[in-house]
Design a protein around this motif. Structure first.
Motif, mmCIF file in Angstrom:
data_model
loop_
_atom_site.group_PDB
_atom_site.id
_atom_site.type_symbol
_atom_site.label_atom_id
_atom_site.label_comp_id
_atom_site.label_asym_id
_atom_site.label_seq_id
_atom_site.Cartn_x
_atom_site.Cartn_y
_atom_site.Cartn_z
ATOM 1 N N ILE A 9 0.774 -1.081 -0.197
ATOM 2 C CA ILE A 9 -0.203 0.456 -0.042
ATOM 3 C C ILE A 9 0.912 1.692 -0.233
ATOM 4 N N SER A 10 2.340 1.335 0.430
ATOM 5 C CA SER A 10 2.686 2.291 0.701
ATOM 6 C C SER A 10 3.395 2.846 -0.882
ATOM 7 N N VAL A 11 3.601 1.472 -1.032
ATOM 8 C CA VAL A 11 4.325 1.724 -2.366
ATOM 9 C C VAL A 11 3.517 2.082 -3.566
ATOM 10 N N ALA A 12 2.370 2.300 -3.536
ATOM 11 C CA ALA A 12 0.717 1.887 -4.337
ATOM 12 C C ALA A 12 0.946 3.630 -4.026
ATOM 13 N N VAL A 13 1.186 4.305 -3.105
ATOM 14 C CA VAL A 13 0.067 5.186 -2.679
ATOM 15 C C VAL A 13 1.625 6.321 -3.117
ATOM 16 N N LYS A 14 3.032 5.398 -3.375
ATOM 17 C CA LYS A 14 4.103 6.524 -2.805
ATOM 18 C C LYS A 14 3.767 6.960 -4.573
ATOM 19 N N ALA A 15 3.464 6.008 -5.480
ATOM 20 C CA ALA A 15 3.966 5.553 -6.654
ATOM 21 C C ALA A 15 2.267 6.363 -7.529
ATOM 22 N N GLY A 16 1.441 7.171 -7.094
ATOM 23 C CA GLY A 16 0.599 7.297 -7.039
ATOM 24 C C GLY A 16 1.634 8.746 -7.501
ATOM 25 N N GLU A 17 1.928 9.205 -6.048
ATOM 26 C CA GLU A 17 2.199 10.709 -6.139
ATOM 27 C C GLU A 17 3.052 11.304 -6.920
ATOM 28 N N ALA A 18 3.978 10.442 -7.470
ATOM 29 C CA ALA A 18 4.836 10.468 -8.698
ATOM 30 C C ALA A 18 4.089 10.337 -9.875
ATOM 31 N N ILE A 19 3.330 10.445 -10.219
ATOM 32 C CA ILE A 19 1.833 10.857 -11.003
ATOM 33 C C ILE A 19 0.801 11.576 -11.192
ATOM 34 N N MET A 20 0.739 12.037 -9.969
ATOM 35 C CA MET A 20 0.398 13.270 -9.955
ATOM 36 C C MET A 20 1.293 14.631 -9.813
ATOM 37 N N ALA A 21 2.150 14.270 -9.782
ATOM 38 C CA ALA A 21 3.261 15.287 -10.266
ATOM 39 C C ALA A 21 3.060 15.677 -11.324
#
Length: 269
Positions: A9-21
């Motif tokens: 879950i933590s990894v997915a959230v960080k990946a989502g942040e990278a996408i949103m940037a």
């Protein structure tokens, strides 16, 4: 399993942040560049997930962005347990900025998806599930709520059927017509499977091509929510069993129901 799930879950959230940037930028600025916002976001998410998983797991990883060498069947066929990821599922949704794209992380063991995380960063929605833990939904960082599939409608009640806005529409309409009283629900990416998992829809018949990384994470959530993802022969969808990474047609449901099984099998052939 709890620890693995929390780390995924933590990894997915960080990946989502990278996408949103990248998603939050003006896409027009890319018109004079060789790259595209979609490519940059996909690769940024891919790298974030690969690096994140390697911090706590030495299992192999298969990604939509893996190289041909990494996808080699002679290597993959030896894997009993591995991560299967889609760094950015829902490319059209990303490009059109409707928010319905996801990060998908699944753990596969002996052909079965035993853990799944589906994160939709643009709308702050997280689904997750794992064997022995159940299935849950989180909205905008609030407390997790358990989810479960809806019971099949009784006679004279309408079926809620979720489908793609772009793929297999004609065949989906044939399926709906044969079933009778239907309320259509449109959604992008692997969120379609998750709508069935949380009981917001009864069925998701997929009568168009998908790949294994498109479905694995959400299938774990569906199954832990009490549902099924079935092939045309009504056996469960499996992973890593063949060289080809394309899925057969499938249907996401509470359980097989004679009111649609024949139609689904006929349309799948």
């Amino acid at each position: 399993m709890n620890q693995l799930l929390n780390q995924a879950i933590s990894v997915a959230v960080k990946a989502g942040e990278a996408i949103m940037a990248i998603y939050d930028t003006d896409f027009a600025q890319y018109e004079k560049q060789d790259s595209s916002p979609l490519t940059e976001a996909d690769l940024a998410s891919h790298r974030m997930i690969i690096d994140g998983l390697s911090n706590f797991s030495d299992l192999p990883v298969l990604s939509e962005e893996s190289s041909e060498a990494e996808m080699d069947w002679d290597i993959r066929r030896q894997w009993q347990k591995y991560w299967l990821i889609d760094p950015l599922d829902g490319t059209k949704e990303f490009i059109n900025k409707n928010g319905e794209f996801t990060v998908n992380i699944a753990l596969i063991e002996n052909g079965k998806s035993i853990l799944g995380v589906v994160y939709c960063p643009a709308i702050g929605r997280l689904y997750y599930g794992a064997q022995g833990i159940g299935a849950y939904k989180v909205e905008n960082g609030q407390q997790a709520s358990p989810i479960q599939v809806a019971a099949n409608p009784i006679d004279k009640q309408s079926w809620k059927i979720v489908g793609s806005r772009r793929h297999g529409i004609e065949t989906l309409n044939q399926f709906a017509s044969a079933l009778g009283d239907v309320e259509p629900v449109s959604m992008g990416s692997s969120l379609k499977l998750c709508l069935v998992a949380e009981g917001a829809a009864h069925l998701y018949p997929r009568l168009a091509p998908t790949c294994e990384w498109d479905t694995a994470a959400a299938q774990a959530i569906v199954e832990q929510a009490g549902g099924q993802v079935l092939k045309p022969d009504l056996s469960p969808l499996e992973y890593g069993r063949k060289q080809e990474l394309l899925n057969p047609f499938f249907i996401v449901c509470n359980r097989a129901d004679e009111r649609w099984t024949r139609t689904f099998t006929e349309l799948s052939n």
